[in-house]
Design an enzyme around this catalytic site. Structure first.
Site: not given
Length: 445
Positions: A21-22, A24-27, A174, A249, A251, A369
């Protein structure tokens, strides 16, 4: 005044699954639609909490949110019984149902931004729940997050709770994933560093491939709400080029603890001047900034993203040394592991602890996270709801709770199963009693 940092980790929810769903978050994208194990995910997170508590850290627990999120499905026009709504949503859009079943609240680094009392003019700990408006599945979290935070930090004399910022792009917030605090003792005045991806009211360019989830406008609003001193506050723009490489992010590219900033060479736009401003303001606290700047020729940005080297926890032990908590993926990457092995002999970070967090990692979240950092004085700590602070008894009780209520296999097709909804509600109803939270979920109202 002496202080203690408490890490409040999110319990992984019973509907943990891989939906990709995310953006931009490659994992998150890579493991889309693979089979998840909610029971293992919850136990992996709980075991990390227990290990840190055993190391002498003060560790808290934050409850998951109710999922599937039936109120949002009703708001979107689905009607009838709970079972009928689930079936309608699955027929209309499995992806929509998946979004409203996401267990993403487990990543409590995004739950809120927290400012300790030493930094705030009114001498209270301030909380602003993040609006998370960049992703639909996370934008439904703030209401329950606020209810949970108020149930955990109830004393109005010690804690101030603010509503999430407006749900518009200019105020994209965020939470603590884009926030650092640098100084000395946790109970002393320190410098708060807000990292943003884009300044909407500026012509400075942002990323072009992936979205910038945090805005400067949101960061400035949180700083005002928390009554921070501008002389001890820094706003830094994240490097757009690394956002476009999957650093969604701050982090994922930097982590701090007390006077130490562990940061990649390419983390910030105009990094030299950003670090100079942080250094000058940290000096006002009577401390000297220690920067561990990782060069690209030692660890590339893709290596940092794939291993979550910086999405780690940097913790001060009782003996005064610092421990870096990293995921197993760091040990599996020779370049990253070589760097960590050298770092422990040349920097204040003299210990590395490795944890297997595969289930969380595959959904795009590492050790950092999973936790919300809250610096508290002794008096403030005594005002926290004691039921959410982890000890051996609570660990055992939560472990048994997970064993009773969680499935060991979950796919997207399972999300429309009415039994999953009943199982989740039964689990959460019991959990609110265990953690002494009261009625915090819509189904309990």
């Amino acid at each position: 005044m002496a202080g203690t940092e408490v890490n409040f980790d999110g319990l992984v929810g019973p509907t943990h699954h891989y939906a990709g769903l995310s953006f931009g978050n490659e994992a998150s994208t890579r493991y889309r639609n693979t089979v998840a194990n909610p029971r293992l995910a919850a136990k992996q997170g709980l075991m990390k909490m227990k290990a840190l508590a055993d190391m002498g850290m003060v560790q808290g627990v934050m409850a998951p949110h109710e999922r599937p999120h039936l109120p949002q499905l009703r708001r979107l026009g689905f009607s009838g019984s709970d079972e009928a709504i689930l079936q309608q949503a699955m027929r209309y859009s499995p992806q929509l149902l998946s979004a409203l079943c996401s267990a993403s609240s487990m990543w409590t680094a995004n739950a809120a931004t927290v400012s300790p009392s030493a930094d705030s003019r009114d001498g209270r700990v301030h909380f602003t729940a993040a609006n998370l408006n960049n992703k639909f599945h996370r934008s439904i979290e703030p209401e329950t997050t606020s209810a949970l935070l108020r149930a955990m930090f109830r004393s109005e004399a010690h804690f101030a709770h603010h509503d999430p910022l407006p749900q518009v792009a200019m105020m994209g917030d965020e939470g603590a994933a884009n926030h650092n605090r640098l100084g000395g003792d946790y109970g002393s005045k320190s410098v708060q560093v807000f990292v943003y991806g884009q300044h909407m009211l500026s012509s400075v360019p942002g990323p072009s491939r992936y979205p910038a989830r945090q805005t400067r406008e949101a960061s400035e609003a949180v700083a005002r709400l928390h009554q921070l001193d501008p002389d001890y506050t820094v706003f830094v723009q994240q490097n757009p080029e690394v956002i476009d490489q999957g650093v969604f992010h701050n982090d994922v590219i930097a982590v701090s603890n007390q006077q130490v900033l562990f940061v990649h060479q390419q983390a910030f736009l105009q990094q030299a001047s950003a670090l100079d401003e942080i250094r000058r303001k940290v000096a006002l606290t009577g401390n000297e900034l220690v920067t561990i700047e990782v060069p690209s020729d030692s660890v590339s940005v893709p290596d940092a993203v794939s291993t979550y080297l910086f999405n780690s926890q940097l913790l001060t032990r009782r003996d005064g040394g610092m421990t870096l908590v990293v995921p197993e993926e760091c040990r599996q990457n020779p370049r990253v592991w070589d760097y960590l092995s050298e770092m422990t002999s040349t920097t204040p970070v003299d210990q590395v602890c490795v944890f297997d967090l595969r289930e969380s990692m595959r959904n795009g979240g590492g050790p950092a996270c999973l936790r919300l950092r809250v610096a508290l004085t002794e008096q403030e700590l005594s005002a926290v709801n004691p039921n959410v602070l982890l000890d051996d008894a609570l660990y055992s009780r939560l472990d048994r709770w997970i064993e009773r209520h969680y499935r060991d296999r979950l796919t997207q097709e399972d999300l429309a199963d009415p039994s999953l909804l009943r199982e989740s509600r039964t689990a959460l109803d019991e959990l609110t009693v265990i953690l002494g939270l009261g009625s915090v979920y819509p189904f309990q109202q």
